[in-house]
Write an enzyme that holds these catalytic residues in place. Structure first.
Site, PDB file in Angstrom:
ATOM      1  N   PHE A 150       0.807  -1.221   0.000  1.00  0.00           N
ATOM      2  CA  PHE A 150       0.000   0.000   0.000  1.00  0.00           C
ATOM      3  C   PHE A 150       0.838   1.267   0.000  1.00  0.00           C
ATOM      4  CE2 PHE A 150       0.684  -0.548   4.610  1.00  0.00           C
ATOM      5  CZ  PHE A 150       1.013   0.750   4.989  1.00  0.00           C
ATOM      6  N   LYS A 174      -1.347  -7.766  -8.673  1.00  0.00           N
ATOM      7  CA  LYS A 174      -2.289  -7.754  -7.555  1.00  0.00           C
ATOM      8  C   LYS A 174      -1.838  -6.640  -6.617  1.00  0.00           C
ATOM      9  CE  LYS A 174      -3.257  -8.533  -3.801  1.00  0.00           C
ATOM     10  NZ  LYS A 174      -3.784  -7.606  -2.726  1.00  0.00           N
ATOM     11  N   GLU A 177      -5.132  -3.776  -1.714  1.00  0.00           N
ATOM     12  CA  GLU A 177      -6.565  -3.467  -1.721  1.00  0.00           C
ATOM     13  C   GLU A 177      -6.876  -2.179  -0.970  1.00  0.00           C
ATOM     14  OE1 GLU A 177      -5.737  -6.061   1.890  1.00  0.00           O
ATOM     15  OE2 GLU A 177      -5.023  -5.830  -0.183  1.00  0.00           O
ATOM     16  N   SER A 227       5.795  -6.916   4.045  1.00  0.00           N
ATOM     17  CA  SER A 227       6.372  -7.230   5.353  1.00  0.00           C
ATOM     18  C   SER A 227       7.147  -8.538   5.300  1.00  0.00           C
ATOM     19  CB  SER A 227       5.268  -7.325   6.406  1.00  0.00           C
ATOM     20  OG  SER A 227       4.460  -8.477   6.161  1.00  0.00           O
ATOM     21  N   CYS A 282       9.758   1.247   3.551  1.00  0.00           N
ATOM     22  CA  CYS A 282      10.711   0.243   4.026  1.00  0.00           C
ATOM     23  C   CYS A 282      12.127   0.790   4.094  1.00  0.00           C
ATOM     24  CB  CYS A 282      10.665  -0.992   3.139  1.00  0.00           C
ATOM     25  SG  CYS A 282      11.281  -0.735   1.470  1.00  0.00           S
ATOM     26  N   GLU A 383       9.421  -3.743  13.057  1.00  0.00           N
ATOM     27  CA  GLU A 383       9.255  -2.713  12.036  1.00  0.00           C
ATOM     28  C   GLU A 383       7.934  -1.997  12.320  1.00  0.00           C
ATOM     29  OE1 GLU A 383       9.436  -2.213   7.190  1.00  0.00           O
ATOM     30  OE2 GLU A 383       8.372  -3.938   8.009  1.00  0.00           O
TER      31      GLU A 383
END
Length: 500
Positions: A150, A174, A177, A227, A282, A383
């Site tokens: 995202f 993909k 969402e 992640s 990240c 994280e």
């Protein structure tokens, strides 16, 4: 009326058939503005089937055809920067300038793909034996898939599909969402550029869609960014199904500040790298390691700068930092701050009670700064993916490098110093895939590859650059011998082939 985001298959919008939708919120208001269709296994299968059919032609198309389409796409992408950035801000929440920067970094990889001809050049050795030549070529894999996060809904897909389709593959994306609209805008621009139907497809959804891609026998490779737990799952599952995998995971990026460093520059860098994009990246610096007696002064300078950051809606030109993606994520980030003191941290700034007048239902959190953080604290170990900066204290460079290398993550790291010898030693000794010397966020330019070490990367290939080209192609070696008109009759020889 609530907007609905559907799939993109075969060059057109395809309405979701599952009847299942996910909510997409405006993080600044908390209001649900969009519904995104979730794909079934059959819908994912339809996208893969369409991509496979398109590969029969696209995989045999000329490099000139592929790159000419990508050049047109690049021009359209450039012309639509603002429109894409507005979609990102509306669904992710990051400020408009940050969203524009994301598109610009994605454009770098499109530029690379436009010049893929050079990277696809093969090799030729002549006369390796009498009238024998050997050549090496690279060919596309077929249908490849990308599963993206995202936090960069435009940039990360563009780290994948431009190189994949430039090398002759077809692609199924993909996206997250949580902010799906940018991916559909990109699909529309690719179609406008003349990309044949079925070469680029988008399916939305949750774990059902992800697993369908990981298990589908016609998907040859999977690229992922997200992640560490999910990256590990993606790598394990896709590999078990015989696929190539590049799965980029999480991070806990350290910035080592030596006593000789320019502390003003280090403080500027720490604040920019920790709180930019609300820490939802990240490559954010989330742990500053202060060496020697500079800790108090450095923390003071960081606090001074952090307190001045203007937080507000992403579409407000005066905002420097926006909200977090969801209320659930906001609450999780806040928990690391509220529990920090009990774990031995000194809470210098606590942003958990922050809100914005007129936008009280938004997913707001302020700037948090934790000092004298022990390595046992959850705020250090996990994280966080939010605007929380931890500061750790060590006495020497050796203690600092040992602390960094003990982390299970190895994505990016940085050192701030005026000492060239120390910097050189650091870049050789630190266990991370990307290193910055007086550069807080060392994201490589497009023609170098991006990727970490240890629990920050699963698979053998980094993303984009030369690694990207190799990931989306496979090598073939051809040995050729042509008879000479002067040759005598051939004869059977059951011995080992001779290279002379």
């Amino acid at each position: 009326m609530t907007k609905i985001v559907n799939h993109w298959i075969g060059g057109k919008t395809v309405e979701g058939a599952s009847g299942t939708f996910g909510p997409v919120t405006d993080p600044a208001t908390g209001a649900v503005t969009t519904k995104v269709a979730f794909a079934t296994v059959d819908e994912v299968g339809a996208a893969v089937r369409t991509a496979k059919e398109a590969f029969a032609t696209w995989g045999q198309s000329s490099l000139a055809q592929r790159t000419s389409i990508l050049f047109k796409f690049r021009a359209l992408l450039d012309a639509n920067r603002d429109a894409i950035a507005e979609l990102i801000t509306a669904e992710h929440g990051k400020v408009h300038s940050d969203a524009l920067g994301e598109v610009a970094r994605g454009l770098e990889i499109v530029d690379l793909a436009c010049g893929i001809n050079v990277q696809l050049k093969g090799e030729l050795s002549t006369q390796v034996a009498s009238r024998v030549d050997v050549s090496s070529i690279r060919q596309p894999l077929g249908v490849v898939a990308g599963i993206t996060p995202f936090n960069f809904p435009a940039m990360v897909p563009m780290w994948m599909f431009p190189i994949a389709i430039a090398t002759g593959n077809t692609f199924v994306l993909k996206p997250s969402e949580k902010d799906p609209s940018a991916s559909i805008k990109i699909a529309e621009l690719l179609a406008e550029a003349g990309l044949p139907d079925g070469v680029f497809n988008v399916v939305h959804g949750d774990k059902v869609a992800v697993d369908a891609l990981l298990e589908h026998p016609d998907v040859k490779a999977v690229s992922f960014v997200g992640s560490t737990p999910i990256a590990r799952y993606i790598h394990t599952t896709a590999s078990a199904n015989g696929k190539r995998v590049q799965a980029l995971g999480g991070a806990k990026n350290h910035m080592l500040v030596l006593p000789d460093a320019d502390l003003d520059a280090a403080a500027d860098a720490a604040v920019s790298a920790a709180y930019g994009s609300a820490g939802e990246r990240c490559m954010a610096i989330s742990a500053v390691v202060a060496v020697g007696a500079i800790g108090d002064e450095l923390v003071s300078k960081i606090r001074e700068r952090a307190e001045k950051i203007k937080i507000g809606p992403g579409n407000d030109p005066t905002s420097e930092m926006g909200p977090l993606i969801t209320a659930v994520h906001r609450d999780k980030v806040a928990s690391y701050v509220t529990g920090a003191a009990a774990e031995g941290c000194e809470v210098v700034l606590d942003g958990t009670g922050f809100t914005v007048d007129g936008f009280e239902d938004g997913h707001w959190i302020g700037i948090s700064l934790l000092d004298k953080v022990p390595t046992s604290a959850k705020a250090y170990q996990d994280e966080i993916f939010g605007p929380v900066l931890t500061v750790l204290r060590v006495d020497t460079y050796d203690e600092g490098i040992a602390l960094i290398n003990a982390s299970p993550f190895g994505n990016g790291t940085a050192i701030f110093t005026r000492d060239g010898g120390a910097a050189r030693r650091f870049q050789l000794e630190v266990e991370a895939g990307m290193v910055g010397v007086n550069v807080p966020i060392p994201v490589p330019v497009g023609y170098h590859s991006f990727g970490g070490w240890k629990d920050s990367l699963f698979g053998d290939h980094h993303i984009y650059g030369n690694d990207g080209t190799h990931f989306y192609t496979r090598g073939k070696v051809v040995t050729t011998r042509w008879p000479d008109p002067a040759d005598g009759p051939s004869a059977v020889d059951l011995g080992f082939p001779r290279n002379h």
